[in-house]
Design an enzyme around this catalytic site. Structure first.
Site, PDB file in Angstrom:
ATOM      1  N   GLY A  31      -1.949  16.524 -26.711  1.00 14.39           N
ATOM      2  CA  GLY A  31      -3.270  15.938 -26.877  1.00 14.39           C
ATOM      3  C   GLY A  31      -3.721  15.839 -28.320  1.00 14.39           C
ATOM      4  N   CYS A 240      -4.552  -4.966  -0.945  1.00  9.86           N
ATOM      5  CA  CYS A 240      -3.897  -6.059  -1.666  1.00  9.86           C
ATOM      6  C   CYS A 240      -3.706  -7.233  -0.701  1.00  9.86           C
ATOM      7  CB  CYS A 240      -2.552  -5.602  -2.211  1.00  9.86           C
ATOM      8  SG  CYS A 240      -1.576  -6.941  -2.923  1.00  9.86           S
ATOM      9  N   CYS A 243       0.461  -7.825  -0.459  1.00 13.12           N
ATOM     10  CA  CYS A 243       1.357  -6.857   0.167  1.00 13.12           C
ATOM     11  C   CYS A 243       0.638  -5.875   1.091  1.00 13.12           C
ATOM     12  CB  CYS A 243       2.137  -6.085  -0.893  1.00 13.12           C
ATOM     13  SG  CYS A 243       1.152  -4.829  -1.736  1.00 13.12           S
ATOM     14  N   CYS A 265      -2.360  -6.463  -6.191  1.00 11.76           N
ATOM     15  CA  CYS A 265      -1.925  -5.302  -6.973  1.00 11.76           C
ATOM     16  C   CYS A 265      -1.782  -5.707  -8.439  1.00 11.76           C
ATOM     17  CB  CYS A 265      -0.548  -4.830  -6.506  1.00 11.76           C
ATOM     18  SG  CYS A 265      -0.521  -4.169  -4.853  1.00 11.76           S
ATOM     19  N   CYS A 271       4.098  -4.469  -6.006  1.00 10.33           N
ATOM     20  CA  CYS A 271       3.718  -5.457  -4.999  1.00 10.33           C
ATOM     21  C   CYS A 271       4.965  -6.193  -4.486  1.00 10.33           C
ATOM     22  CB  CYS A 271       2.734  -6.449  -5.616  1.00 10.33           C
ATOM     23  SG  CYS A 271       1.790  -7.391  -4.410  1.00 10.33           S
TER      24      CYS A 271
END
Lengths: 291, 266
Positions: A31, A240, A243, A265, A271
């Protein structure tokens, strides 16, 4: 000019060494933003110069590279970076998340779970999470070193005061292993939970700002929130339309002038592989039957 | 003075002990050999003309400037400590818990792009408050105490008048219950009626919370109203100090006499 005029993966070995040192330091202090001597790359700032340098420093000839831009493999940024490395490094490329060993991404984490054998490289426009709250760089560095992060919550407070909820929906600040507050690059906050405990090594490169930071595998990453306004990884309330997936991050697409719209997606590989497996959504047909 | 008499005997150590504090700007003197004690609940005024070292002294006391010599010993929770020698994290922690600093220009002390509620809540969040409802309640309460209408809580300070901005800055500083408040010309740049209101408010808060305060000003009326004790500075040195009424009514040093006689009578 021929491809042979370039060193492997475009950058010279000394530069890659310098970048690797920065990456190692970043991995050692999760970080923490490590400064590095960012090079001019043959692309404009904002197009992934930081990510490209990190990728170049990590690539080996045996790697298989995948590049995504907002989840898609076929957008300009993804296509040009992929062809850049297939020309200058000659590495294999792929669009399948599971097959890739190194994935450079702009603003998304793939839906397919990552493994310990993969590296995920993020393109970061602004690495400093405190930038818009405290413009002085020496001051923000001091705030990081002294762990003075109250200001980050002021931003979330302002969100709730103005909008009734934490309205930050991307670039959502996180705390790494209870120490450094980090900007996860502009990924949607839907992806934030995937940062935490990820088996893959995650590297972040900011070219213009000359910073590299990292999340080693299985690092704990917490999204900041209030006790009475907990973090909510929201997404569009739809499935979606191609899909039928109900658990992936969706893009809204306007499809006509009469207000018609569809949700698809944002991860094109996810997808496509679902449709190949026979799933279909409201407007889609399983692969093979499509025109 | 009743407040002082109540509090002083209860503690044995002064809240702040300043010893031979010196700050130079190259060959010039910012302030030199300043020593004084500040007891809990006491308000100390520092007066003097422009360039006399008042603000330099205040910055050194508050840790914004590093003094060249001397000690500033603050009675922390774990006993008296020299804040000049203290490491930075500890000093910064002190400055957002036990200390408060009210700037002359509210724009220096406020975040102008953040709402009034956020401004008041910042210090709470800096010391670990993570409950939105509680922060907002504290902010509402404090806006009320500095006479800002609760309906303005989601307005930015840029939409406030100068007097309101200054009151907001005071609320933002006092919300964590500090023990020592540094004020640099808190009434500077305000018109007289707003000044009077602000002074009234400050006096009430200082007495009610038992605050110690160090107020730098060139306005003798301000110290007459607020300060228990007075220090007069000239050319970086303290030329006279004592009880406020004593110094103002019976000035001993020539410069103090000049200062007191320069006040215009309406």
């Amino acid at each position: 000019m021929t491809e042979q005029a370039y060193n492997f993966a475009y950058l010279d070995e000394q530069t890659k060494r310098m970048i690797r040192r920065a990456i190692l330091k970043g991995v050692a202090v999760p970080g923490y933003q490590v400064p590095f001597a960012s090079r001019e790359m043959p692309m404009p700032y904002g197009w992934g110069t930081g990510g490209v340098q990190v990728t170049a420093a990590c690539l080996t000839p045996g790697d298989r590279l995948k590049v995504i831009d907002q989840g898609a493999d076929d957008t300009t940024n993804a296509v040009s970076i992929r062809s850049f490395f297939s020309r200058t490094a000659g590495v294999a490329v792929t669009e399948a998340t599971a097959e890739a060993t190194l994935i450079q991404t702009r603003h998304r984490i793939p839906e397919h779970p990552l493994t310990e054998d993969q590296i995920l490289v993020y393109q970061v426009p602004i690495p400093e999470p405190l930038r818009f709250l405290e413009p002085r760089e020496p001051e923000t560095r001091k705030m990081h070193s002294l762990e003075e992060y109250g200001l980050m919550h002021v931003k979330l407070y302002e969100d709730i005061a103005r909008h009734g909820a934490i309205a930050t929906s991307y670039d959502y600040p996180v705390k790494v292993e209870g120490r450094y507050v980090m900007d996860p690059s502009p990924i949607p906050k839907f992806d934030n939970p995937k940062l935490s405990g990820c088996p893959a090594l995650q590297l972040f490169g900011a070219g213009r700002e000359q910073r590299i930071y990292a999340l080693p595998p299985y690092t704990r990453v917490d999204s900041l929130d209030f006790d009475d306004h907990p973090f909510d990884p929201s997404k569009a309330d739809h499935d979606c339309d191609l899909c039928g997936a109900g658990d992936s991050y969706l893009d809204e697409v306007i499809i006509d002038d009469a207000g018609g719209r569809m949700f698809v997606c944002s991860d094109t590989d996810f997808c496509r592989s679902r449709r190949a497996a026979g799933h279909a959504g409201r407007l889609g047909t399983p692969a093979g039957e499509a025109a | 003075m009743t407040q002082m008499e109540k509090i002083v005997p209860a503690t044995e150590v002064p809240l702040l002990q300043v010893r031979d504090l010196t700050r130079r700007y190259g060959a010039r003197i910012g302030c030199a050999d300043v020593s004084f004690d500040l007891w809990p609940g006491e308000v100390l005024g520092i007066v003097g003309e422009s360039g006399s070292g008042k603000s330099t002294l205040l910055s050194c006391l508050a840790g914004h400037l590093a003094p060249d010599a001397g000690q500033v010993i603050f009675d922390t929770a774990s006993g008296p400590k020299d804040t000049v020698q203290m490491d930075e994290p500890e000093r910064r922690r002190l400055s957002r818990t036990d200390w408060a600093y009210v700037h002359q220009n509210p724009r220096d002390g406020l975040r102008m792009g953040v709402t009034a509620g956020g401004n008041v809540g910042e210090r709470l969040m800096a010391v670990g408050a993570r409950h939105y409802g509680a922060i907002r309640d504290a902010a509402t309460d404090w806006l009320g105490r500095v006479e800002i209408d609760a309906s303005r809580i989601d307005d930015r300070p840029s939409a406030f008048s100068g007097g309101m901005q200054q009151r907001l800055q005071i609320a933002r500083n006092l919300v964590t219950g500090p023990r020592l408040v540094f004020m640099d010309e808190p009434t500077g740049g305000l018109d007289v009626s707003v000044q009077a209101r602000l002074l009234d408010l400050l006096r009430g808060l200082v007495r009610e919370m038992g605050l110690s305060a160090i107020i730098v000003t060139h306005d003798l009326a301000v110290v007459r109203l607020l300060a228990d004790r007075l220090m007069v500075m000239k050319s970086g040195r303290v030329v006279e100090q004592g009880l406020t009424d004593q110094v103002l009514d019976d000035p001993q040093h020539a410069y103090t006499q000049l200062l007191v006689s320069s006040v215009l009578q309406v």
